[in-house]
Design an enzyme around this catalytic site. Sequence first.
Site, mmCIF file in Angstrom:
data_model
loop_
_atom_site.group_PDB
_atom_site.id
_atom_site.type_symbol
_atom_site.label_atom_id
_atom_site.label_comp_id
_atom_site.label_asym_id
_atom_site.label_seq_id
_atom_site.Cartn_x
_atom_site.Cartn_y
_atom_site.Cartn_z
ATOM 1 N N MET A 130 4.384 16.026 0.046
ATOM 2 C CA MET A 130 2.977 16.240 -1.074
ATOM 3 C C MET A 130 1.643 16.336 -0.411
ATOM 4 S SD MET A 130 4.018 13.804 -4.319
ATOM 5 C CE MET A 130 5.523 13.247 -4.946
ATOM 6 N N THR A 131 1.103 15.094 -0.010
ATOM 7 C CA THR A 131 -0.122 14.996 0.563
ATOM 8 C C THR A 131 -0.648 16.099 1.703
ATOM 9 O OG1 THR A 131 0.171 12.627 -0.093
ATOM 10 C CG2 THR A 131 -1.825 13.353 1.378
ATOM 11 N N ILE A 162 3.569 11.567 5.701
ATOM 12 C CA ILE A 162 4.803 11.971 4.994
ATOM 13 C C ILE A 162 5.976 10.687 5.565
ATOM 14 C CG2 ILE A 162 6.793 13.382 4.748
ATOM 15 C CD1 ILE A 162 3.867 14.132 3.614
ATOM 16 N N GLU A 249 8.839 6.571 -9.281
ATOM 17 C CA GLU A 249 8.301 6.190 -8.049
ATOM 18 C C GLU A 249 7.154 5.201 -8.001
ATOM 19 O OE1 GLU A 249 5.177 8.249 -4.633
ATOM 20 O OE2 GLU A 249 5.946 9.643 -6.241
ATOM 21 N N ARG A 250 6.259 5.063 -8.980
ATOM 22 C CA ARG A 250 5.499 4.006 -9.276
ATOM 23 C C ARG A 250 5.870 2.625 -9.631
ATOM 24 N NH1 ARG A 250 1.373 8.731 -11.733
ATOM 25 N NH2 ARG A 250 0.671 9.186 -9.669
ATOM 26 N N LEU A 344 -3.816 -20.292 3.722
ATOM 27 C CA LEU A 344 -2.875 -21.607 4.246
ATOM 28 C C LEU A 344 -2.452 -21.528 5.479
ATOM 29 C CD1 LEU A 344 -1.557 -21.972 0.405
ATOM 30 C CD2 LEU A 344 -3.704 -23.207 1.366
ATOM 31 N N GLY A 347 -5.587 -20.070 11.363
ATOM 32 C CA GLY A 347 -5.392 -18.858 12.358
ATOM 33 C C GLY A 347 -4.094 -18.423 12.780
ATOM 34 N N GLU A 374 -7.218 3.537 -8.268
ATOM 35 C CA GLU A 374 -8.471 4.196 -9.001
ATOM 36 C C GLU A 374 -7.856 5.462 -9.655
ATOM 37 O OE1 GLU A 374 -9.820 1.585 -5.856
ATOM 38 O OE2 GLU A 374 -8.456 3.669 -5.624
#
Length: 384
Positions: A130-131, A162, A249-250, A344, A347, A374
């Site tokens: 898609m993108t 992809i 998909e979401r 928690l 390092g 967004e």
Amino acid sequence: MAIQNFAPAWMTEEHTMLYDSATRFFKEQWSPKDEAWRAAGMMDREAWREAGANGFLCASMPEEYGGAGGDFGHEAVLILAQGEAAISGFGGSLHSGIVAPYILHYGTEEQKKRWLPKLATGELVGAIAMTEPGTGSDLQGVRTLALKDGDTYKINGSKTFITNGQLANLVIVVCKTDKDKGAQGISLFVVETDEAPGFRRGRNLDKIGMEAQDTSELFFDDVVVPAANLLGGQEGLGFFQLMQELPQERLIVAVAGIAAMELAMKVTLEYTKERKAFGKPIFSFQNTRFKLAECQALLMASRALVDAAMVAHLKGELGVDRAALLKYWITDNQCKLIDECLQLFGGYGYMKEYPIARLWADARVQRIYGGTNEIMKELASRFL
């Protein structure tokens, strides 16, 4: 031991059995290979064939097309099992829960019989392109062009970000078949890359996280595909097809978020009860316990929301509006919870040898792909 989430109403005994067997397989067979896969930047094709042989591909596809005949719940438990085993490189949820449903729901009978059985075995690895560079979440802005030439189409354009891009040999490509018609000019084509002169893969993209998942640039330079590869056999239906499949998909993204949150809680509880500071376990400090209690409450709420969405989706009732809010809210809170857990560890939380560090890095993309959060808020706001 963490406080238990409420029992999901959608999970059957069959779902539970698949979850248990898949978790065991992923932990025993794939976890020992994960470090090598991350170093290589991708899993190997043999893993895909193993997934197919064990029934972990196309679990929700009908048996007549080579699938296991299950429902989306079977795909969901495989995502949860993958998360429990900390296997982030396997793009099976996209292959089985996104690519295969496009073919099942919109393909012709010949297309279903041609491609779905091979997706179920892992002979074909699926991706969806898609993108594009410069378009991001704007599907109507795609510039990849497919022009008809007799009984073939010639595709020109490029795609990026992809998933499964280096290994995929079946790619659903979002194209413009009429650049003057906006959404009505979008069509989906299935490109079998093993037989596609002019198709080439760019670099395997170097990501912050999900290091074992191949994510690539794809290029189409006068790639000729038969007209029979137009999904559904009719031009101009692509945008509708995309919109119909985006809620699932979401939901897939949200289920993956829950799996990551659950693993983060598990490893953090173990670490804080074993690791000592000032002569006593980190868990014994009030701040640690309070933070973990907050995280557990957030996990319970998130899991309950996803389980409710699962029930709705299995009934065919999860629309664009609720799926958008679900995806945004879960992934935002996934990042929040995992960041609290990483803190928690001190390092050590910043060291990639610890699972919490990889969970933290992997989580960030959840707020971006499947439509940025967004965009999710913008979509949902249109229904208010």
